[in-house]
Scaffold this motif. Sequence first.
Motif, PDB file in Angstrom:
ATOM      1  N   UNK A  81      31.234 -23.654   1.639  1.00 50.80           N
ATOM      2  CA  UNK A  81      32.232 -23.554   0.566  1.00 50.80           C
ATOM      3  C   UNK A  81      33.565 -24.159   0.979  1.00 50.80           C
ATOM      4  N   UNK A  82      33.942 -23.988   2.227  1.00 50.12           N
ATOM      5  CA  UNK A  82      35.224 -24.537   2.674  1.00 50.12           C
ATOM      6  C   UNK A  82      35.137 -26.029   2.972  1.00 50.12           C
ATOM      7  N   UNK A  83      33.950 -26.609   2.782  1.00 57.21           N
ATOM      8  CA  UNK A  83      33.794 -28.059   2.940  1.00 57.21           C
ATOM      9  C   UNK A  83      34.001 -28.795   1.613  1.00 57.21           C
ATOM     10  N   UNK A  84      33.903 -28.080   0.495  1.00 56.90           N
ATOM     11  CA  UNK A  84      33.932 -28.737  -0.815  1.00 56.90           C
ATOM     12  C   UNK A  84      35.344 -28.841  -1.353  1.00 56.90           C
ATOM     13  N   UNK A  85      36.128 -27.774  -1.178  1.00 50.95           N
ATOM     14  CA  UNK A  85      37.525 -27.742  -1.626  1.00 50.95           C
ATOM     15  C   UNK A  85      38.310 -26.887  -0.638  1.00 50.95           C
ATOM     16  N   UNK A  86      39.629 -26.865  -0.759  1.00 46.66           N
ATOM     17  CA  UNK A  86      40.460 -26.056   0.132  1.00 46.66           C
ATOM     18  C   UNK A  86      40.111 -24.587  -0.053  1.00 46.66           C
ATOM     19  N   UNK A  87      39.725 -23.928   1.031  1.00 45.66           N
ATOM     20  CA  UNK A  87      39.289 -22.530   0.938  1.00 45.66           C
ATOM     21  C   UNK A  87      39.655 -21.779   2.209  1.00 45.66           C
ATOM     22  N   UNK A  88      40.910 -21.928   2.631  1.00 39.83           N
ATOM     23  CA  UNK A  88      41.333 -21.333   3.904  1.00 39.83           C
ATOM     24  C   UNK A  88      41.178 -19.814   3.907  1.00 39.83           C
ATOM     25  N   UNK A  89      41.488 -19.159   2.801  1.00 40.77           N
ATOM     26  CA  UNK A  89      41.385 -17.697   2.743  1.00 40.77           C
ATOM     27  C   UNK A  89      39.940 -17.254   2.907  1.00 40.77           C
ATOM     28  N   UNK A  90      39.042 -17.942   2.225  1.00 34.41           N
ATOM     29  CA  UNK A  90      37.621 -17.617   2.363  1.00 34.41           C
ATOM     30  C   UNK A  90      37.161 -17.895   3.795  1.00 34.41           C
TER      31      UNK A  90
END
Length: 393
Positions: free
Chosen positions: A189-198
Amino acid sequence: MINTSSLKSPTTFANSAGQLHNTVSGILGSDNFGPDDYQAGLAVLLLSLVYDPRLSEFGRQMAWRELCKTLYARGYLYQQLAAHPDTQNMPIHSPVVITGIPRTGTTALHKLMALDENFQGLQTWLIGNPMPRPPQSTWQQYQSFQATLKQLQERYQHAPDRLAAHKMAADEVDECCLIMRQTFTSNIWSCIWSAASYDLWLQTQSELNSYRYLKTALQLIGSNDSSKRWLLKNPGHIAHLDSLFAVFPDAKVIHTHRDPVKAIPSLCSMFIKSHDLVEQGRRNLRAKLIGIRELEKWSAAIHHAETVKAQKPEHVLDVSHQSFVEDPLGEIERIYQFIDQELSPTAKAEMLQRIQDDPERQHGKHHYQLSDFGLTQAMIKQRFGQYMMQFKK
């Protein structure tokens, strides 16, 4: 197969879990998504989508459709399990698992070995529609197969650079991370869009349940081909070899190696390809954050992997990317000896033909440089240390 073209994203992703489940349940005709252990990851991911990325309108719709597709695949799997309960008794004998830092040749090796009909693998279209694998001669008749073909065509139309970075095809084998993301505890999931919190939440989680889910999916999908050995591939396994061996204790792991100075920026470049399509602005900032994250993530993964490998040396074979490029068939023969499997004349001939055709090179070059991601050779060498002394190639 879920038709994503008519799915519209909610006004906000926060508190949209109910809408997501209702949407997918309506398409599936079922609200059975299996154990609730996926709910925590989904909740964090939805909050992250509000907090982290600046999504374009296309990005908002794409994110919602990815969520719907993933939850649909999970629900579809449990539908199929209810129809085929005996599949959960299927043994998974000594699967062959290809892994290593991303961009170390795992895909080329995977697709080469997948030519051997004595293996079975996870075809892209079945990842989104987990079911007992039907005879290949019938795949064209399945609406889900045709829908996967269309979705991939649209994907490369929107972001043609992805074809050079990583090609996918509906009827070819793909990475098991695409199955494992159906647990919503996944680095994908963090490879597709910015998802630092996740991503921060993910670092505190065990992925053992994701490996158990993978086993369930393999038992279902492979139930019509139970005599064939599984051939799997996922770079992410290198960070979780302990969980992999906990679920598949007799697995044979092929660990690919390439100079991280080449592999890490190549990976970062692949991730940033679709940024301008999915997000608004901050491309250079995100590129540098990706560089820092991937450097730390994969150097930690390698150090952890070496500890696990030391405990199970007879289960892991090291393969140099450079050696594979220079003598692919020689490395294949070494791998077959390690996994104690005969390389048939037919499979050998098909592999030689693919090596000669070199389909990966036909998709164009993948251009990148270290400075785009705030990285230097010194930074990478410092993080990987002894690993680079062991695997200079």
